[in-house]
Design a protein around this motif. Structure first.
Motif: not given
Length: 391
Positions: A124-141
């Protein structure tokens, strides 16, 4: 010549009446000075803009929460015209006994399961450092988001966005590890499943074997917004006959959430679920800290959990105009139009610093204090606010 208080108040009333009339494109004569700003439909951007204009007009710094603390023209004008009092001195210390001050609380363990593959605090900390965008389309499941999509926010039965932030494999759960039968596991709300796994991981991270605290005065405090999402999923797919299954009630009841952790781990401290909307986790932490300080429990597992499993959640949030159209949070930006809705679970284990050191548990952070309040009759209905000071 210096204006007196009444003339300043009247000048502010007239100015605010004119500005709100201009923003809302209505006749100034129809603006009621005692009606709340929220009733007139002012957006957060409008509120911030008005506060900035008032600063320029009055030539002094004003708090960002000004229009929320004084939510009508009359109340705001009266407050601004009042003589400025000297700021009150801050208390030197929290209202605690010397022993409490000398023995602060600490975070001994933490764990998480968040979107973007952040299934450990390190990731989680690495994602913050890397500026990871976790947004996505609603999963089909989950559901067919495009079948509910309509760009018109007022279209009945629809949502104007198809994006959110989702954890990986929300259906995955090691039921056998927790002694839960496959049939019961199918009826467990994903929030209960995530909480069990993440709470266990937080204990492991603290170096506290779960079997060694069985029967102990360990509390469980969970922040969660109470919804019927998973119950709706079950009845949508199984029909009314689903209500004949005895596992459905316990599997979908929000009140069971913390109790299931206490039951499976045989924990004897306070066990409760808090729903104060966005502040639920912080309010849970505040109460957990108070419980440990007051001697109600020796340590506490504090967690927050959320899962998005039914389209009604999206529909309601869109009808309230809470979600950003493009699925992007634009905090403090003029283009801000809502937030991205997300899910996940985070948990911490807290205890006294002396206890953690005595038993060689990890010390990840020191908790210096916490607080909870409510805005009262501010510019729109809100849930309680929570805050914590962490070193």
């Amino acid at each position: 010549m210096q204006e007196n208080g009444s003339s300043v108040e009247q000048r502010i009333r007239i100015w605010l009446t004119g500005r709100i009339a201009a923003i809302m494109d209505v006749d100034a004569a129809t603006v009621d000075t005692e009606t709340s700003f929220a009733t007139y439909g002012l957006t957060s951007a409008d509120v911030v803009g008005l506060s900035g204009e008032l600063e320029e007009m009055l030539g002094r710094k004003l708090p960002e929460t000004l229009l929320y603390e004084h939510p009508s023209i009359g109340r705001l004008a009266c407050a601004l015209a009042a003589p400025q009092a000297a700021p009150e001195a801050l208390p030197e210390a929290l209202d605690e006994t010397p022993d409490h001050r000398d023995d602060p609380l600490c975070v001994a363990g933490l764990a998480c399961r968040f979107p973007g593959g952040a299934n450990t605090p390190e990731q989680f900390w690495q994602n913050l450092i890397d500026g990871v965008d976790a947004s996505a389309e609603v999963p089909a499941q989950r559901w067919d988001a495009h079948s509910f999509y309509d760009p018109d926010p007022y279209a009945p039965g629809t949502a104007y966005t198809t994006r959110g932030a989702f954890v990986d494999d929300i259906a995955g759960f090691d039921a056998k590890f927790f002694g839960i039968s496959p049939r019961e596991a199918l009826r467990l709300d994903p929030q209960q499943r995530m909480l069990l796994e993440v709470a266990w991981s937080a204990l492991e991270d603290a170096g506290i074997p779960a079997d060694r605290i069985r029967g102990s005065r360990t509390g469980v405090f969970v922040g969660m917004m109470a919804t019927s999402q998973y119950a709706n999923v079950l009845t949508d797919r199984g029909g009314p006959a689903m209500l004949d299954d005895p596992y459905v009630g316990l599997g979908t009841s929000p009140s069971v959430l913390a109790g299931r952790v206490s039951y499976l781990l045989d924990l004897r401290g306070p066990s409760l679920v808090l729903d104060t909307a966005c502040s639920s986790s912080l309010v849970a932490l505040h109460l957990a800290m108070a419980s440990v300080r007051n001697g109600e429990c020796d340590r506490a597992i504090v967690a927050g959990v959320s899962a998005i499993v039914h389209p009604d959640m999206f529909r309601q949030a869109c009808k309230m105009r809470m979600l950003a159209v493009d699925g992007r949070c634009k905090t403090f930006d003029a283009a801000a139009d809502g937030f991205l809705i997300g899910e996940g679970c985070g948990a911490v284990v807290i205890e006294r610093l002396s206890t953690a050191r005595l038993h060689h548990h990890r010390v990840q952070a020191i908790l210096r204090g916490s607080a909870v309040n409510q805005d009262g009759m501010s510019n729109g209905l809100t849930a309680p606010n929570g805050a914590a000071q962490v070193d």
